[in-house]
Scaffold this active site. Structure first.
Site, PDB file in Angstrom:
ATOM      1  NE  ARG A  15      -1.942  -1.703   3.597  1.00  0.00           N
ATOM      2  CZ  ARG A  15      -2.351  -1.877   4.850  1.00  0.00           C
ATOM      3  NH1 ARG A  15      -3.585  -1.502   5.191  1.00  0.00           N
ATOM      4  NH2 ARG A  15      -1.562  -2.417   5.759  1.00  0.00           N
ATOM      5  CE  LYS A  75       0.913  -2.284   9.526  1.00  0.00           C
ATOM      6  NZ  LYS A  75      -0.229  -2.587  10.426  1.00  0.00           N
ATOM      7  CE1 TYR A  94      -5.371   2.310  10.596  1.00  0.00           C
ATOM      8  CE2 TYR A  94      -4.328   1.875   8.485  1.00  0.00           C
ATOM      9  CZ  TYR A  94      -5.469   2.090   9.234  1.00  0.00           C
ATOM     10  OH  TYR A  94      -6.694   2.094   8.620  1.00  0.00           O
ATOM     11  CG  HIS A  96      -1.956  -0.979  15.353  1.00  0.00           C
ATOM     12  ND1 HIS A  96      -3.280  -1.010  15.725  1.00  0.00           N
ATOM     13  CD2 HIS A  96      -1.943  -0.895  13.992  1.00  0.00           C
ATOM     14  CE1 HIS A  96      -4.044  -0.960  14.637  1.00  0.00           C
ATOM     15  NE2 HIS A  96      -3.256  -0.883  13.583  1.00  0.00           N
ATOM     16  CD  GLU A 118      -3.344   3.000  15.727  1.00  0.00           C
ATOM     17  OE1 GLU A 118      -2.403   2.943  16.534  1.00  0.00           O
ATOM     18  OE2 GLU A 118      -3.191   3.389  14.539  1.00  0.00           O
ATOM     19  CG  ASP A 270      -3.307  -4.698  13.855  1.00  0.00           C
ATOM     20  OD1 ASP A 270      -4.170  -5.028  14.690  1.00  0.00           O
ATOM     21  OD2 ASP A 270      -3.587  -4.151  12.766  1.00  0.00           O
TER      22      ASP A 270
END
Length: 375
Positions: A15, A75, A94, A96, A118, A270
């Site tokens: 991505r 990511k 993101y 996490h 998130e 994740d």
């Protein structure tokens, strides 16, 4: 503002954080955009398309980080990227954090401003930047589970939908949110018999109304889970506690009560995973076996379908990214409570409760760090 879009370097992550259409939107508002060469290739976007939209192509990831005031990614940064991050640089991606102590401490050390997709949260409790990838991952879970139920891949050798005269597979979905709903929908569409569990009776009533007849709902508690896993062929973990570690609903000792070749797909991996034995895997090496149970725990499932995923993600993130660029992150977060909740780490301080609790770190108020940033 100067926007940087590096190429994702996590294993098999295809991505990209911004499409050419997104570049054009930033340029319309007067911002500069620097895109690393070939960053969009995996999602089907060429360097030429980015240039036509108004971006400047840079040959290396180092140059993108060096120039950018705001990094737009998909990511979380990995170890190779840590030294490239500048103090007070805004990272919009993101993260996490609650599943990675190393990443948390790295971002504290770099004194970056980390705004996590998130944990951006609307007053309705909806997570607008997590929803599109949850939809993709939820729909992928039965697809991947069906594949790994095949005998050559060490599964039970069961066709998810069965055939006339042969019962279909039993699918258990833990969690009735976005991921769980999409997983149940696809599994049911493939003909499986599906049980979806949740702790919210209100949500179970909603699901009971909208799901087809081969989906049943059941209240989630330890006893019901222990009974259901004995007959399940595919189990999808779809539990989410925003910004915090997922609870372990299936423990190591429970594996011994499952049928050999049962497949576990832990979409919550994740965030630490809701299955105790799950650990993050990659698309390159997606599964492992413990006690004859197949574990599929890829932490970036949507990365396998990057064209769909990139468009779905940027549809959601772009309006927020443009707001951050137009107003600056401090003013944008003052005006937009949803964005403010996305702040996790600012200038070396943890400002999100779930992250602080996960690693026993002091929690600072967002207001205090914003005042320091302005000063």
């Amino acid at each position: 503002m100067i926007i940087g879009v590096p190429k994702e370097i996590k294993n098999n992550e295809n991505r990209v954080g911004l499409t050419p259409a997104g570049v054009a939107e930033f340029r319309k508002h007067g911002h500069e955009v620097f895109v690393q060469a070939t960053a969009g290739n995996g999602s089907g976007f060429s360097d030429a398309e980015y240039e036509q939209a108004g971006a400047t192509i840079l040959p290396s990831i180092e140059e993108v980080y060096a120039k950018a005031e705001m990094i737009v990614k998909v990511k979380e940064p990995i170890a190779l990227e840590y030294p490239l991050i500048k103090e007070n640089q805004l990272l919009f991606t993101y993260f996490h954090f609650a599943s990675s102590e190393e990443l948390t401490h790295a971002m504290i050390e770099r004194k970056a401003t980390c705004l996590a997709y998130e944990t951006v949260e609307l007053p309705s409790r909806a997570l607008p930047l997590l929803i599109p990838m949850s939809e993709v991952a939820g729909r992928m879970a039965p697809q991947e589970g069906a594949k790994y139920l095949e005998k050559p891949l060490k599964g039970r050798g069961i066709l998810l939908g069965g055939v006339p005269g042969v019962k279909p597979a039993e699918v258990l979905v833990l969690g009735g949110g976005i991921v769980g709903t999409q997983a149940a929908k696809i599994a049911a569409g493939l003909g499986a018999r599906v049980t979806i569990m949740d702790i919210s009776l209100t949500r179970l009533r909603e699901l009971d109304d909208i799901m087809p007849k081969n989906v049943v709902t059941q209240y989630s508690n330890e006893y019901n889970i222990r009974e259901a896993i004995k007959t399940a062929d595919l189990i999808v973990g779809a539990v989410l506690i925003p910004g915090a570690k997922a609870p372990h609903l299936i423990t190591r000792e429970m594996l011994k009560t499952m049928k050999p070749g049962t497949v576990l797909v832990d979409v919550a991996v994740d965030q630490g995973g809701c299955i105790e034995t799950c650990k993050p895997t990659t698309h390159e090496d997606p599964t492992f076996i413990i006690d004859d149970i197949v574990h599929y725990c890829v932490a970036n499932m949507p990365g396998a379908v990057p064209y769909t995923s990139t468009l779905a993600l940027t549809n959601a993130t772009l309006p927020y990214a443009v707001k951050l660029a137009n107003l600056g992150w401090q003013e944008a977060c003052r005006r937009d409570e949803a964005l403010r909740l996305g702040l996790n780490v600012v200038n070396g301080k943890v400002v999100y409760k779930g992250v602080a609790e996960a690693w026993g770190l002091p929690l600072e108020s967002v207001e205090s760090v914003m005042e320091v940033a302005v000063a």
